[in-house]
Design a protein around this motif. Structure first.
Motif, PDB file in Angstrom:
ATOM      1  N   VAL A   1       0.852  -1.183   0.000  1.00 28.11           N
ATOM      2  CA  VAL A   1       0.000   0.000   0.000  1.00 28.11           C
ATOM      3  C   VAL A   1       0.888   1.233   0.000  1.00 28.11           C
ATOM      4  CG1 VAL A   1      -1.809   1.284   1.185  1.00 28.11           C
ATOM      5  CG2 VAL A   1      -1.810  -1.210   1.268  1.00 28.11           C
ATOM      6  N   GLY A   2       0.680   2.101  -1.016  1.00 33.83           N
ATOM      7  CA  GLY A   2       1.481   3.295  -1.128  1.00 33.83           C
ATOM      8  C   GLY A   2       0.756   4.526  -0.631  1.00 33.83           C
ATOM      9  N   GLU A   3       1.084   5.666  -1.223  1.00 25.11           N
ATOM     10  CA  GLU A   3       0.599   6.953  -0.726  1.00 25.11           C
ATOM     11  C   GLU A   3      -0.628   7.439  -1.500  1.00 25.11           C
ATOM     12  OE1 GLU A   3       2.594  11.192  -1.219  1.00 25.11           O
ATOM     13  OE2 GLU A   3       3.541  10.086   0.414  1.00 25.11           O
ATOM     14  N   ALA A   4      -0.408   7.916  -2.719  1.00 25.35           N
ATOM     15  CA  ALA A   4      -1.477   8.462  -3.555  1.00 25.35           C
ATOM     16  C   ALA A   4      -1.013   8.421  -5.006  1.00 25.35           C
ATOM     17  CB  ALA A   4      -1.811   9.895  -3.143  1.00 25.35           C
ATOM     18  N   PRO A   5      -1.935   8.384  -5.957  1.00 21.99           N
ATOM     19  CA  PRO A   5      -1.521   8.339  -7.366  1.00 21.99           C
ATOM     20  C   PRO A   5      -0.947   9.671  -7.833  1.00 21.99           C
ATOM     21  CG  PRO A   5      -3.900   8.532  -7.196  1.00 21.99           C
ATOM     22  CD  PRO A   5      -3.391   8.325  -5.799  1.00 21.99           C
ATOM     23  N   GLY A   6       0.008   9.599  -8.775  1.00 19.26           N
ATOM     24  CA  GLY A   6       0.471  10.789  -9.463  1.00 19.26           C
ATOM     25  C   GLY A   6      -0.462  11.081 -10.623  1.00 19.26           C
ATOM     26  N   ALA A   7      -0.119  12.082 -11.423  1.00 21.49           N
ATOM     27  CA  ALA A   7      -0.994  12.495 -12.523  1.00 21.49           C
ATOM     28  C   ALA A   7      -1.213  11.363 -13.521  1.00 21.49           C
ATOM     29  CB  ALA A   7      -0.409  13.722 -13.219  1.00 21.49           C
ATOM     30  N   GLN A   8      -0.140  10.705 -13.976  1.00 23.05           N
ATOM     31  CA  GLN A   8      -0.261   9.623 -14.951  1.00 23.05           C
ATOM     32  C   GLN A   8      -0.941   8.396 -14.346  1.00 23.05           C
ATOM     33  OE1 GLN A   8       0.278   9.568 -18.270  1.00 23.05           O
ATOM     34  NE2 GLN A   8       0.558  11.776 -17.956  1.00 23.05           N
ATOM     35  N   GLY A  87       5.631   3.936   3.443  1.00 28.02           N
ATOM     36  CA  GLY A  87       5.665   5.339   3.823  1.00 28.02           C
ATOM     37  C   GLY A  87       4.674   5.719   4.897  1.00 28.02           C
ATOM     38  N   ASP A  88       4.796   6.975   5.344  1.00 31.34           N
ATOM     39  CA  ASP A  88       4.031   7.462   6.491  1.00 31.34           C
ATOM     40  C   ASP A  88       2.544   7.592   6.189  1.00 31.34           C
ATOM     41  OD1 ASP A  88       4.533   8.432   9.284  1.00 31.34           O
ATOM     42  OD2 ASP A  88       3.470  10.190   8.528  1.00 31.34           O
ATOM     43  N   VAL A  89       2.188   7.957   4.959  1.00 31.97           N
ATOM     44  CA  VAL A  89       0.764   8.108   4.626  1.00 31.97           C
ATOM     45  C   VAL A  89       0.046   6.770   4.745  1.00 31.97           C
ATOM     46  CG1 VAL A  89      -0.862   8.626   2.762  1.00 31.97           C
ATOM     47  CG2 VAL A  89       1.062  10.153   3.193  1.00 31.97           C
ATOM     48  N   ALA A  90       0.654   5.704   4.235  1.00 30.39           N
ATOM     49  CA  ALA A  90       0.050   4.370   4.358  1.00 30.39           C
ATOM     50  C   ALA A  90      -0.014   3.936   5.817  1.00 30.39           C
ATOM     51  CB  ALA A  90       0.851   3.356   3.538  1.00 30.39           C
ATOM     52  N   ARG A  92      -0.294   5.854   8.432  1.00 29.13           N
ATOM     53  CA  ARG A  92      -1.373   6.606   9.085  1.00 29.13           C
ATOM     54  C   ARG A  92      -2.750   6.157   8.604  1.00 29.13           C
ATOM     55  NH1 ARG A  92      -0.932  12.516   8.078  1.00 29.13           N
ATOM     56  NH2 ARG A  92       0.616  12.100   6.471  1.00 29.13           N
ATOM     57  N   GLY A  93      -2.883   5.972   7.286  1.00 30.46           N
ATOM     58  CA  GLY A  93      -4.191   5.647   6.732  1.00 30.46           C
ATOM     59  C   GLY A  93      -4.691   4.275   7.108  1.00 30.46           C
ATOM     60  N   VAL A  94      -3.790   3.304   7.191  1.00 32.50           N
ATOM     61  CA  VAL A  94      -4.208   1.921   7.447  1.00 32.50           C
ATOM     62  C   VAL A  94      -4.200   1.573   8.934  1.00 32.50           C
ATOM     63  CG1 VAL A  94      -3.702  -0.504   6.973  1.00 32.50           C
ATOM     64  CG2 VAL A  94      -3.433   1.196   5.164  1.00 32.50           C
ATOM     65  N   LEU A  95      -3.168   2.018   9.649  1.00 28.02           N
ATOM     66  CA  LEU A  95      -3.050   1.653  11.063  1.00 28.02           C
ATOM     67  C   LEU A  95      -3.314   2.815  12.020  1.00 28.02           C
ATOM     68  CD1 LEU A  95       0.092  -0.691  11.121  1.00 28.02           C
ATOM     69  CD2 LEU A  95      -2.328  -1.313  11.017  1.00 28.02           C
ATOM     70  N   GLY A  96      -3.414   4.041  11.495  1.00 27.28           N
ATOM     71  CA  GLY A  96      -3.616   5.179  12.376  1.00 27.28           C
ATOM     72  C   GLY A  96      -2.383   5.529  13.189  1.00 27.28           C
ATOM     73  N   LEU A  97      -1.202   5.118  12.715  1.00 30.18           N
ATOM     74  CA  LEU A  97       0.060   5.387  13.401  1.00 30.18           C
ATOM     75  C   LEU A  97       0.890   6.355  12.580  1.00 30.18           C
ATOM     76  CD1 LEU A  97       0.960   1.697  14.383  1.00 30.18           C
ATOM     77  CD2 LEU A  97      -0.069   3.430  15.864  1.00 30.18           C
ATOM     78  N   ALA A  98       1.843   6.984  13.219  1.00 28.24           N
ATOM     79  CA  ALA A  98       2.716   7.923  12.519  1.00 28.24           C
ATOM     80  C   ALA A  98       4.171   7.644  12.883  1.00 28.24           C
ATOM     81  CB  ALA A  98       2.350   9.362  12.871  1.00 28.24           C
ATOM     82  N   GLY A  99       5.079   8.130  12.036  1.00 21.77           N
ATOM     83  CA  GLY A  99       6.500   7.983  12.322  1.00 21.77           C
ATOM     84  C   GLY A  99       7.115   6.790  11.634  1.00 21.77           C
ATOM     85  N   ILE A 100       7.181   6.828  10.310  1.00 23.88           N
ATOM     86  CA  ILE A 100       7.682   5.680   9.555  1.00 23.88           C
ATOM     87  C   ILE A 100       9.145   5.389   9.882  1.00 23.88           C
ATOM     88  CG2 ILE A 100       8.339   7.046   7.529  1.00 23.88           C
ATOM     89  CD1 ILE A 100       6.821   3.489   7.531  1.00 23.88           C
ATOM     90  N   SER A 101       9.933   6.405  10.177  1.00 27.07           N
ATOM     91  CA  SER A 101      11.348   6.166  10.484  1.00 27.07           C
ATOM     92  C   SER A 101      11.520   5.327  11.740  1.00 27.07           C
ATOM     93  CB  SER A 101      12.092   7.504  10.652  1.00 27.07           C
ATOM     94  OG  SER A 101      12.117   8.217   9.441  1.00 27.07           O
TER      95      SER A 101
END
Length: 223
Positions: A1-8, A87-90, A92-101
C-alpha cells in the motif's frame, strides 16, 4: 500500500507506474515476488495537488481519513496474510500510526493480518544509500507471506483522560521516570498564537501512553 496516485497513475488508473513504481518492481523481482502474487494499491485514491499551481503535494489528513475505508474494505474482505505499508501516509491511513522512520520494520498484527511498515520508494530514490533497507524489508515481506516466523509488536492503546482527571494522571506519571513530548504549531515560542497543542507522556510505572489534548475545547488550562 502506497501513498497516492500521481498524474499519470490517476489518468491510467494504475498505481506505481512512475519512477517509484519502477524501483519497487525492480526490487520485487530481485527478492522473487511475482506481480501475480500481490495487489498494489494506494491509501488515497485521488491525485493530491495544490489548488493555486497544480503541483503535487502530500495528502492531507482529511483526504487520508476520507479514503481509509477503501483499503480497509479490501483487507477485511480478502484477509491477506501480510500487508506492506510504504511510507508514512500508508502507515497513518491503514493503522492510524505515525512515524515511519521509527516504526519501519516493526511488524504489527491486527485481526489476524500482519502489517510491515517500510520506506516509500520515492524516499529511496532521494536516498539511494538506503535501497538495501527497502530490499531487505521486501525480502521479509516475502518470508512473512510464506509463513515465516515473525516477532510482532503490538502498540499499546493511548489513553486520553477526561479533562477533570488530567491533573491527577499527569502527577501519577511523574511518580516514576517518564518520557515527555509535546506538540506545538511551530518552533518560535515568541510567535503570535504559540501554544501547547498536546502533552504526551509515558511513565515507566505502567508503560501506558497518555495524551493530554490541551487544544481541545473540553480542556481549559491556565498559564
Amino acid at each position: 500500500v502506497g501513498e497516492a496516485p500521481g498524474a499519470q497513475e490517476e489518468l491510467q488508473d494504475r498505481p506505481f507506474i512512475g519512477r517509484s513504481g519502477q524501483l519497487l518492481r525492480e526490487l520485487l523481482a530481485e527478492v522473487g515476488i511475482q506481480p501475480a502474487q500481490i495487489r498494489i494499491d494506494n491509501t488515497v485514491v485521488c491525485h493530491p495537488t495544490f489548488a493555486h499551481n497544480g503541483k503535487d503535494r502530500k495528502p492531507s489528513n482529511k483526504e487520508i481519513k476520507a479514503c481509509a475505508g477503501h483499503v480497509q474494505t479490501y483487507i477485511e474482505r480478502n484477509k491477506p496474510r501480510v500487508v506492506g505499508l510504504l511510507g508514512d501516509v500508508a502507515l497513518r491511513g491503514v493503522l492510524g500510526l505515525a512515524g515511519i522512520s521509527d516504526r519501519r520494520g516493526q511488524v504489527v498484527e491486527r485481526d489476524g493480518v500482519l502489517y510491515l511498515p517500510m520506506f516509500h520508494p520515492a524516499y529511496i530514490l532521494r536516498n539511494m544509500g538506503r535501497r538495501s533497507v527497502l530490499r531487505a524489508d521486501l525480502e521479509r515481506l516475502k518470508s512473512l507471506s510464506e509463513g515465516g516466523n515473525v516477532h510482532t509488536y503490538k502498540y499499546p492503546e493511548v489513553y486520553v483522560p477526561p479533562a477533570d482527571e488530567a491533573p491527577d494522571i499527569i502527577r501519577s506519571c511523574f511518580e516514576a521516570p517518564v518520557g515527555l513530548d509535546y506538540e506545538t504549531p511551530g518552533l518560535d515560542v515568541l510567535a503570535p498564537g504559540f501554544c501547547l497543542i498536546t502533552i504526551n507522556l509515558c511513565s515507566t510505572k505502567d508503560h501506558r501512553p497518555v495524551v493530554i489534548p490541551l487544544g481541545h475545547p473540553e480542556y481549559e488550562c491556565s498559564d
